[in-house]
Scaffold this active site. Structure first.
Site, PDB file in Angstrom:
ATOM      1  N   LEU A   1      -6.579  -0.584   3.732  1.00 19.59           N
ATOM      2  CA  LEU A   1      -6.706   0.816   4.125  1.00 19.59           C
ATOM      3  C   LEU A   1      -6.404   1.769   2.978  1.00 19.59           C
ATOM      4  O   LEU A   1      -5.652   1.430   2.086  1.00 19.59           O
ATOM      5  CB  LEU A   1      -5.740   1.069   5.289  1.00 19.59           C
TER       6      LEU A   1
ATOM      7  N   SER B   1       5.796   8.995 -14.578  1.00 19.29           N
ATOM      8  CA  SER B   1       5.989   8.436 -15.929  1.00 19.29           C
ATOM      9  C   SER B   1       7.449   8.223 -16.303  1.00 19.29           C
ATOM     10  O   SER B   1       7.804   8.223 -17.481  1.00 19.29           O
ATOM     11  CB  SER B   1       5.309   9.328 -17.003  1.00 19.29           C
TER      12      SER B   1
ATOM     13  N   THR C   1      -4.690  -3.337  -3.582  1.00 28.40           N
ATOM     14  CA  THR C   1      -5.842  -2.777  -4.290  1.00 28.40           C
ATOM     15  C   THR C   1      -5.380  -1.550  -5.058  1.00 28.40           C
ATOM     16  O   THR C   1      -4.364  -0.941  -4.720  1.00 28.40           O
ATOM     17  CB  THR C   1      -6.962  -2.338  -3.322  1.00 28.40           C
TER      18      THR C   1
ATOM     19  N   ASN D   1       0.854  -1.194   0.000  1.00 27.13           N
ATOM     20  CA  ASN D   1       0.000   0.000   0.000  1.00 27.13           C
ATOM     21  C   ASN D   1       0.890   1.244   0.000  1.00 27.13           C
ATOM     22  O   ASN D   1       2.106   1.165   0.150  1.00 27.13           O
ATOM     23  CB  ASN D   1      -0.904  -0.035   1.244  1.00 27.13           C
ATOM     24  N   PHE D   2       0.276   2.397  -0.187  1.00 27.23           N
ATOM     25  CA  PHE D   2       0.924   3.712  -0.119  1.00 27.23           C
ATOM     26  C   PHE D   2       2.033   3.881  -1.160  1.00 27.23           C
ATOM     27  O   PHE D   2       3.026   4.575  -0.923  1.00 27.23           O
ATOM     28  CB  PHE D   2       1.453   3.995   1.302  1.00 27.23           C
ATOM     29  N   LEU D   3       1.872   3.252  -2.313  1.00 28.11           N
ATOM     30  CA  LEU D   3       2.795   3.502  -3.424  1.00 28.11           C
ATOM     31  C   LEU D   3       2.553   4.918  -3.932  1.00 28.11           C
ATOM     32  O   LEU D   3       1.431   5.272  -4.311  1.00 28.11           O
ATOM     33  CB  LEU D   3       2.544   2.494  -4.555  1.00 28.11           C
TER      34      LEU D   3
HETATM   35  S1  NHW Z   1      -3.174   2.121  -5.115  1.00 23.81           S
HETATM   36  C1  NHW Z   1      -2.548   3.764  -5.030  1.00 23.81           C
HETATM   37  C2  NHW Z   1      -1.341   3.976  -5.898  1.00 23.81           C
HETATM   38  N1  NHW Z   1      -0.881   5.338  -5.761  1.00 23.81           N
HETATM   39  C3  NHW Z   1      -1.402   6.394  -6.405  1.00 23.81           C
HETATM   40  O1  NHW Z   1      -2.299   6.258  -7.217  1.00 23.81           O
HETATM   41  C4  NHW Z   1      -0.851   7.752  -6.010  1.00 23.81           C
HETATM   42  C5  NHW Z   1      -0.779   8.718  -7.151  1.00 23.81           C
HETATM   43  N2  NHW Z   1      -0.015   8.163  -8.246  1.00 23.81           N
HETATM   44  C6  NHW Z   1       1.303   7.938  -8.201  1.00 23.81           C
HETATM   45  O2  NHW Z   1       1.985   8.207  -7.210  1.00 23.81           O
HETATM   46  C7  NHW Z   1      -2.709   1.450  -3.504  1.00 23.81           C
HETATM   47  C8  NHW Z   1       1.939   7.313  -9.426  1.00 23.81           C
HETATM   48  O3  NHW Z   1       1.078   7.520 -10.519  1.00 23.81           O
HETATM   49  C9  NHW Z   1       2.228   5.810  -9.245  1.00 23.81           C
HETATM   50  C10 NHW Z   1       2.720   5.229 -10.587  1.00 23.81           C
HETATM   51  C11 NHW Z   1       3.303   5.609  -8.202  1.00 23.81           C
HETATM   52  C12 NHW Z   1       0.965   5.022  -8.855  1.00 23.81           C
HETATM   53  N3  NHW Z   1      -0.294  -0.242  -8.734  1.00 23.81           N
HETATM   54  O4  NHW Z   1       6.569   4.914 -12.649  1.00 23.81           O
HETATM   55  P1  NHW Z   1       5.634   4.765 -13.774  1.00 23.81           P
HETATM   56  C13 NHW Z   1      -1.304   0.947  -3.569  1.00 23.81           C
HETATM   57  O5  NHW Z   1      -0.398   1.622  -3.133  1.00 23.81           O
HETATM   58  C14 NHW Z   1       2.133   0.670 -13.187  1.00 23.81           C
HETATM   59  C15 NHW Z   1       0.535  -1.038  -9.451  1.00 23.81           C
HETATM   60  O6  NHW Z   1       6.091   5.295 -15.081  1.00 23.81           O
HETATM   61  P2  NHW Z   1       3.890   6.623 -12.431  1.00 23.81           P
HETATM   62  C16 NHW Z   1      -1.067  -0.413  -4.168  1.00 23.81           C
HETATM   63  C17 NHW Z   1       1.643   0.952 -14.579  1.00 23.81           C
HETATM   64  O7  NHW Z   1       0.597   0.031 -14.919  1.00 23.81           O
HETATM   65  N4  NHW Z   1       1.107  -0.669 -10.617  1.00 23.81           N
HETATM   66  O8  NHW Z   1       4.204   5.401 -13.418  1.00 23.81           O
HETATM   67  C18 NHW Z   1       0.282  -0.537  -4.854  1.00 23.81           C
HETATM   68  C19 NHW Z   1       2.893   0.795 -15.377  1.00 23.81           C
HETATM   69  O9  NHW Z   1       3.213  -0.574 -15.564  1.00 23.81           O
HETATM   70  P3  NHW Z   1       2.847  -1.276 -16.964  1.00 23.81           P
HETATM   71  C20 NHW Z   1       0.827   0.570 -11.060  1.00 23.81           C
HETATM   72  O10 NHW Z   1       2.535   7.118 -12.768  1.00 23.81           O
HETATM   73  C21 NHW Z   1       0.458  -1.919  -5.419  1.00 23.81           C
HETATM   74  C22 NHW Z   1       3.962   1.377 -14.446  1.00 23.81           C
HETATM   75  O11 NHW Z   1       3.374   1.339 -13.115  1.00 23.81           O
HETATM   76  C23 NHW Z   1      -0.017   1.441 -10.364  1.00 23.81           C
HETATM   77  O12 NHW Z   1       4.991   7.591 -12.416  1.00 23.81           O
HETATM   78  C24 NHW Z   1       1.796  -2.112  -6.114  1.00 23.81           C
HETATM   79  C25 NHW Z   1       4.270   2.802 -14.777  1.00 23.81           C
HETATM   80  O13 NHW Z   1       5.257   3.236 -13.900  1.00 23.81           O
HETATM   81  C26 NHW Z   1      -0.594   0.985  -9.165  1.00 23.81           C
HETATM   82  N5  NHW Z   1      -1.421   1.742  -8.426  1.00 23.81           N
HETATM   83  O14 NHW Z   1       3.838   5.927 -11.002  1.00 23.81           O
HETATM   84  C27 NHW Z   1       1.982  -3.501  -6.611  1.00 23.81           C
HETATM   85  N6  NHW Z   1      -0.096   2.595 -11.044  1.00 23.81           N
HETATM   86  O15 NHW Z   1       3.176  -2.729 -16.814  1.00 23.81           O
HETATM   87  C28 NHW Z   1       2.353  -4.461  -5.505  1.00 23.81           C
HETATM   88  C29 NHW Z   1       0.666   2.449 -12.135  1.00 23.81           C
HETATM   89  O16 NHW Z   1       1.356  -1.056 -17.150  1.00 23.81           O
HETATM   90  C30 NHW Z   1       2.601  -5.866  -6.058  1.00 23.81           C
HETATM   91  N7  NHW Z   1       1.234   1.225 -12.159  1.00 23.81           N
HETATM   92  O17 NHW Z   1       3.644  -0.600 -18.020  1.00 23.81           O
HETATM   93  C31 NHW Z   1       2.982  -6.844  -4.969  1.00 23.81           C
HETATM   94  C32 NHW Z   1       4.461  -6.657  -4.582  1.00 23.81           C
HETATM   95  C33 NHW Z   1       4.823  -7.532  -3.409  1.00 23.81           C
HETATM   96  C34 NHW Z   1       4.980  -9.002  -3.836  1.00 23.81           C
HETATM   97  C35 NHW Z   1       5.471  -9.890  -2.670  1.00 23.81           C
HETATM   98  C36 NHW Z   1       5.624 -11.329  -2.978  1.00 23.81           C
HETATM   99  C1  EN5 Z   2      -6.591   1.654  -1.715  1.00 28.03           C
HETATM  100  N1  EN5 Z   2      -5.911   1.596  -0.462  1.00 28.03           N
HETATM  101  O1  EN5 Z   2     -12.189   7.934  -6.933  1.00 28.03           O
HETATM  102  C2  EN5 Z   2      -6.831   3.036  -2.179  1.00 28.03           C
HETATM  103  N2  EN5 Z   2     -13.128   8.075  -4.935  1.00 28.03           N
HETATM  104  O2  EN5 Z   2     -16.373   6.655  -5.548  1.00 28.03           O
HETATM  105  C3  EN5 Z   2      -6.335   3.288  -3.569  1.00 28.03           C
HETATM  106  N3  EN5 Z   2     -16.206   9.723  -5.588  1.00 28.03           N
HETATM  107  O3  EN5 Z   2     -14.991   9.614  -3.722  1.00 28.03           O
HETATM  108  C4  EN5 Z   2      -7.389   3.301  -4.621  1.00 28.03           C
HETATM  109  N4  EN5 Z   2     -15.072  12.802  -9.344  1.00 28.03           N
HETATM  110  O4  EN5 Z   2     -18.714   9.404  -6.300  1.00 28.03           O
HETATM  111  C5  EN5 Z   2      -8.402   4.359  -4.480  1.00 28.03           C
HETATM  112  N5  EN5 Z   2     -19.502  11.181  -5.186  1.00 28.03           N
HETATM  113  C6  EN5 Z   2      -9.374   4.460  -5.605  1.00 28.03           C
HETATM  114  C7  EN5 Z   2     -10.393   5.535  -5.326  1.00 28.03           C
HETATM  115  C8  EN5 Z   2      -9.871   6.920  -5.537  1.00 28.03           C
HETATM  116  C9  EN5 Z   2     -10.751   8.017  -5.038  1.00 28.03           C
HETATM  117  C10 EN5 Z   2     -12.070   8.012  -5.729  1.00 28.03           C
HETATM  118  C11 EN5 Z   2     -14.469   8.041  -5.442  1.00 28.03           C
HETATM  119  C12 EN5 Z   2     -15.098   6.720  -5.069  1.00 28.03           C
HETATM  120  C13 EN5 Z   2     -15.242   9.207  -4.839  1.00 28.03           C
HETATM  121  C14 EN5 Z   2     -17.116  10.729  -5.080  1.00 28.03           C
HETATM  122  C15 EN5 Z   2     -16.696  12.121  -5.467  1.00 28.03           C
HETATM  123  C16 EN5 Z   2     -16.613  12.299  -6.949  1.00 28.03           C
HETATM  124  C17 EN5 Z   2     -16.146  13.660  -7.321  1.00 28.03           C
HETATM  125  C18 EN5 Z   2     -16.001  13.755  -8.826  1.00 28.03           C
HETATM  126  C19 EN5 Z   2     -18.515  10.391  -5.592  1.00 28.03           C
HETATM  127  C20 EN5 Z   2     -20.889  10.932  -5.486  1.00 28.03           C
HETATM  128  C21 EN5 Z   2     -21.624  10.676  -4.175  1.00 28.03           C
HETATM  129  C22 EN5 Z   2     -23.138  10.757  -4.337  1.00 28.03           C
HETATM  130  C23 EN5 Z   2     -23.793  10.951  -2.987  1.00 28.03           C
HETATM  131  C24 EN5 Z   2     -25.291  11.064  -3.162  1.00 28.03           C
HETATM  132  C25 EN5 Z   2     -25.849   9.869  -3.877  1.00 28.03           C
HETATM  133  C26 EN5 Z   2     -25.146   9.598  -5.199  1.00 28.03           C
HETATM  134  C27 EN5 Z   2     -23.667   9.498  -5.016  1.00 28.03           C
END
Ligand code: NHW
Ligand code: EN5
Length: 388
Positions: A388, A146, A172, A136-138
């Site tokens: 979480l 990118s 997730t 989590n918290f990637l």
């Molecule tokens: S999901 C929340 C993830 N964080 C965010 O969304 C925060 C905002 N975004 C960012 O910080 C909960 C960046 O966009 C991140 C990607 C860092 C997401 N999971 O570095 P590049 C978690 O924390 C793939 C997995 O250029 P970026 C769960 C993408 O498909 N992969 O991208 C974490 C591509 O690969 P592909 C993800 O935008 C689980 C590559 O990353 C992903 O600068 C991790 C691109 O990399 C995501 N959420 O950085 C996996 N988002 O194959 C754990 C993008 O498609 C696995 N990508 O080319 C298990 C490990 C442990 C195993 C133990 C046995």
């Molecule tokens: C895992 N540890 O999209 C976390 N949230 O619906 C990582 N929408 O809050 C993955 N866009 O629908 C997280 N309001 C993935 C989720 C990322 C955050 C996200 C959504 C989930 C969200 C809200 C606000 C949308 C704002 C515009 C939303 C509608 C509520 C409405 C209330 C009244 C009855 C109809 C629905």
């Protein structure tokens, strides 16, 4: 299409629907002596760091990185704002490994620019209990996106998890990757309609006025279930039994012992809330509800900067209908000044979502397993896991 994920031991899109592939680990564990001993290489300007979340200074750096760069909704109106106390709780469960709290710093300035974490958990898949990590918290700083840093971080956390002889993980994401165990929907129960509308979280539908919305979402001032009270330390054994028994019906669910229940469910202010139902004649614990506190920053609003959200966690009903328990959860959350109560359509949640006036959100949550194949995707109701 997925240059990184294609190389990993996860279910691939080309194999979806091919139920002839066996269930279970995709790759066998290696002898620990064959696990790479040195960290993966980062681009030259950056270095690895272990984040000691006990340290106020480091915890604060992580908090600031996530506050400014973590997950946003599709329209970039909100960004998760995990509190420091929450991060400490999330990352310090029983038996945590500090080496799995991984940061990336700029060598020259020491600025923290990326983060990823693992914690360990026993996960039951059908009738097998498997030691797994939850990742989590990637997070990668917005200015470093990118550049393929995420795959390096994922490989590094994987390596450190392998060093502890753990070969599976659960995670997730809000994005579709190869390939989900199940796809869940977020649902939202409005508690503070005026604020949610003001900040763009929800909108007044057709034939809905503000005063009608306020009336629609009004809740009683006090809970309805006799014997409902805050969970205490002495309730841990009973809650563990209830939870074990309840989670046994799901195909994938964590296997918590007393120590883990104490950590994950004993109330902590502004982090996690849990309530039990104590039978007034037998003094038995028959039901419980829980939710965690995860505010979001409201991006660009004049009047409000924080959206206070409660997220449904683990709930168990044996005597009291789940619908009634969750109505009480809403009442408690309203009392505690939350603006919205969120839930996923996992476990038995479908039974109360519509009835209690939750509305479907615009976000999805995909659940994944690393190095563990299931022959078919699950329904959300077959999943007993909340991350979480
Ligand atoms: S999901 C929340 C993830 N964080 C965010 O969304 C925060 C905002 N975004 C960012 O910080 C909960 C960046 O966009 C991140 C990607 C860092 C997401 N999971 O570095 P590049 C978690 O924390 C793939 C997995 O250029 P970026 C769960 C993408 O498909 N992969 O991208 C974490 C591509 O690969 P592909 C993800 O935008 C689980 C590559 O990353 C992903 O600068 C991790 C691109 O990399 C995501 N959420 O950085 C996996 N988002 O194959 C754990 C993008 O498609 C696995 N990508 O080319 C298990 C490990 C442990 C195993 C133990 C046995
Ligand atoms: C895992 N540890 O999209 C976390 N949230 O619906 C990582 N929408 O809050 C993955 N866009 O629908 C997280 N309001 C993935 C989720 C990322 C955050 C996200 C959504 C989930 C969200 C809200 C606000 C949308 C704002 C515009 C939303 C509608 C509520 C409405 C209330 C009244 C009855 C109809 C629905």
């Amino acid at each position: 299409q997925h240059k990184f994920w294609e190389t990993q031991p996860v279910g691939q899109f080309k194999d979806v629907g091919n139920s002839s592939l066996p269930e279970g680990p995709i790759e066998l564990p290696k002898p620990l002596s064959e696990v790479k001993q040195e960290p993966y290489n980062l681009p030259n300007l950056y270095e690895w760091t272990v984040c000691d979340m006990e340290s106020d200074e480091i915890c604060n750096e992580v908090y600031v990185l996530l506050t400014n760069n973590y997950v946003e909704d599709d329209d970039n109106l909100f960004r998760f704002n995990y509190s420091k106390e929450f991060l400490r709780w999330a990352l310090h469960p029983p038996g945590y490994f500090q080496s799995w709290h991984i940061g990336v710093r700029v060598k020259s300035s020491k600025k923290l620019v990326a983060f990823i974490t693992g914690i360990s958990v026993k996960m039951r898949v059908r009738d097998e209990v498997v030691k797994m990590a939850e990742v989590n918290f990637l997070c990668v700083h917005k200015k470093l996106r990118s550049k393929r840093l995420a795959p390096v971080m994922i490989k590094e956390v994987t390596r450190r998890i392998h060093l502890e002889n753990i070969w599976q993980a659960a995670y997730t994401a809000g994005v579709l990757l190869p390939t989900p165990v199940t796809t869940c929907q977020y649902w939202h129960r409005t508690l503070n309609p005026k604020k949610l509308i003001d900040v763009g979280f929800s909108r007044l539908g057709d034939r809905m006025t503000m005063s009608r919305a306020i009336k629609l979402y009004k809740l009683p001032n006090s809970t309805s279930t006799p014997g409902l009270r805050k969970m205490e330390l002495r309730d841990v054994p009973a809650v563990t039994r209830l939870l074990k028994n309840y989670l046994s019906q799901f195909i994938v669910a964590p296997d918590f012992d007393d120590i883990e229940v104490e950590h994950w469910l004993l109330p902590q202010e502004n982090v996690v809330d849990s309530y039990v139902v104590e039978s007034e004649d037998t003094r038995e614990i028959t039901d419980f509800i829980s939710f965690y506190t995860l505010p979001s920053s409201i991006l660009n609003n004049q009047n409000h900067s924080i959206l206070k959200a409660a997220y449904s966690f683990y709930n168990v009903s044996t005597r009291i209908p789940l619908l009634q328990l969750m109505n009480d959860a809403l009442i408690i959350a309203k009392q505690k000044d939350f603006d919205v109560f969120n839930a996923l359509d996992v476990m038995e949640n479908e039974c109360f979502l519509k009835e209690l006036k939750f509305g479907q959100g615009d976000g999805q949550l995909y659940y994944y397993l690393y190095n563990y194949r299931l022959s078919n995707a699950l329904k959300p109701s077959e999943l007993g896991l909340v991350l979480l």
